[in-house]
Design an enzyme around this catalytic site. Sequence first.
Site, mmCIF file in Angstrom:
data_model
loop_
_atom_site.group_PDB
_atom_site.id
_atom_site.type_symbol
_atom_site.label_atom_id
_atom_site.label_comp_id
_atom_site.label_asym_id
_atom_site.label_seq_id
_atom_site.Cartn_x
_atom_site.Cartn_y
_atom_site.Cartn_z
ATOM 1 N N ASP A 152 -18.920 -2.490 -28.155
ATOM 2 C CA ASP A 152 -18.609 -1.397 -27.235
ATOM 3 C C ASP A 152 -17.160 -0.922 -27.285
ATOM 4 O O ASP A 152 -16.864 0.188 -26.863
ATOM 5 C CB ASP A 152 -18.915 -1.823 -25.794
ATOM 6 C CG ASP A 152 -20.403 -1.955 -25.548
ATOM 7 O OD1 ASP A 152 -21.186 -1.284 -26.236
ATOM 8 O OD2 ASP A 152 -20.790 -2.750 -24.668
ATOM 9 N N ASP B 22 -13.792 1.183 -24.419
ATOM 10 C CA ASP B 22 -14.680 1.039 -23.264
ATOM 11 C C ASP B 22 -13.866 0.441 -22.110
ATOM 12 O O ASP B 22 -12.889 1.022 -21.677
ATOM 13 C CB ASP B 22 -15.887 0.184 -23.635
ATOM 14 C CG ASP B 22 -17.017 0.303 -22.620
ATOM 15 O OD1 ASP B 22 -16.953 1.184 -21.747
ATOM 16 O OD2 ASP B 22 -17.965 -0.484 -22.691
ATOM 17 N N ASP C 36 -14.867 -6.637 -19.061
ATOM 18 C CA ASP C 36 -16.204 -6.564 -18.487
ATOM 19 C C ASP C 36 -16.731 -7.973 -18.294
ATOM 20 O O ASP C 36 -16.557 -8.835 -19.168
ATOM 21 C CB ASP C 36 -17.166 -5.814 -19.413
ATOM 22 C CG ASP C 36 -16.990 -4.298 -19.338
ATOM 23 O OD1 ASP C 36 -16.061 -3.844 -18.641
ATOM 24 O OD2 ASP C 36 -17.768 -3.582 -19.989
ATOM 25 N N ARG D 147 -12.149 1.844 -11.371
ATOM 26 C CA ARG D 147 -12.772 0.543 -11.640
ATOM 27 C C ARG D 147 -11.753 -0.588 -11.706
ATOM 28 O O ARG D 147 -11.537 -1.192 -12.742
ATOM 29 C CB ARG D 147 -13.586 0.574 -12.938
ATOM 30 C CG ARG D 147 -14.755 1.525 -12.890
ATOM 31 C CD ARG D 147 -15.674 1.338 -14.088
ATOM 32 N NE ARG D 147 -16.821 2.234 -14.021
ATOM 33 C CZ ARG D 147 -17.829 2.242 -14.887
ATOM 34 N NH1 ARG D 147 -17.820 1.388 -15.892
ATOM 35 N NH2 ARG D 147 -18.834 3.090 -14.750
#
Length: 438
Positions: A235, A259, A263, A315
């Site tokens: 990603d 990305d 994560d 985020r």
Amino acid sequence: MVGVNAKFIVFFFLAFAIFYVNAHIAEFDEYWKQKAEQAKKIAHDAYDPHPELVTEQLNEDVGILLSGKNSTRRNLYGKNKGGPCKSTNPIDNCWRCDKNWASNRKKLASCVLGFGRRTTGGLKGPYYVVTDPSDNDMVNPKPGTLRHAVTRRGPLWIIFSRNMVIRLNQELLMTGDKTIDGRGADVHIAGGAGITIQFVKNVIIHNIKIHDIVVGNGGTIRDSWNHVGFRTQSDGDGISIFGSSHVWIDHVSMSHCTDGLIDAIMGSTAITISNCHFTRHNEVMLFGASDSYSGDQLMQITVAFNHFGKGLVQRMPRCRWGFVHVVNNDYTHWLMYAIGGSQHPTIISQGNRFIAPPNEAAKEVTKRDYAPQSEWSKWRWRSEGDVMMNGAFFVQSGKPLKKDRFTRHDMIKYKPGTFVTRLTRYSGALKCVVGRRC
């Protein structure tokens, strides 16, 4: 707890189809099936049924350090860099005051706090010195390279012989029980693919810089000492934590990845992200794979003492399911919002500083997605001791913390956001010199 486990098991097996798409595993063979099963069990064992008690302990450690009960307090905030110690929070205070840190590197393994507190990385293994920044052979990596180090069998404490920029040709698949320790060198993971922590446990990533990460094309890649598999396209995450537990990311500087910067998805838990510096990026951190994957309700993550700096959009983090403790971070920049989520995550925000952007439409710290107010009003998003500046505001929801049925006693007094500039003063990768306090 039984209900949580049962749901997790059902969704784990239903998620095999998702694994094919999101795990970048082209062939989910017996090797990967076994690793996924082991990772699931470790996640269950790592899950803490009383997460508020973990947040209390971290708050207590900060309080002790700043109240003067700790004997090193007089050395914490020296005005000149030549002072005896530059420790500014309880994690750093554990190791940074030792001028012999290079001889006592593994002391670091005892310093992590929060949900990742049982992470020891390569503590029980020998040192491995990376001497070669190249990354040319994905199947049989050259000894002395970082790829060779992270795919070896057993625990290893990985250090670097000199300053280097490592351009990863494909995602770097780590095995468990590893520490990447960049102290004493200026180490960049840049211009290539990022780091993947998938279906493993016990990983520390410390004191490196990760930036300008791009998508890996995939192909045949070694993922352990005894297995090579075919991977689909990655990603472009800086650090991807997938189905893994007991992970600590500390003093890492991160920016500009294709990305996310970090994560944590697909049943990952027992994670601490601390003392990091994040800049120049849109979607900074994603916790939770999707609204439909309830296996992430076991996710427990601490985000502490980080600086969310220039050029960030949103985020910080965005959460689905799970329990996230966001404590004593400095949010100096965002364009859209700071903390968001969906699917009823629990988010406890304590002692952070939020400085809103000039845009009147972006003053709200929080953002809730895909749910009406009648639903999200039940999600527990609580703010205590946060400092709101330039019009910033945090929309709370759910039950107050002191009424929580899991809490055995009231939340210990945390330090308010006014202390954040001290606690995060040395966020990001440090310039550690051998023979001097770091």
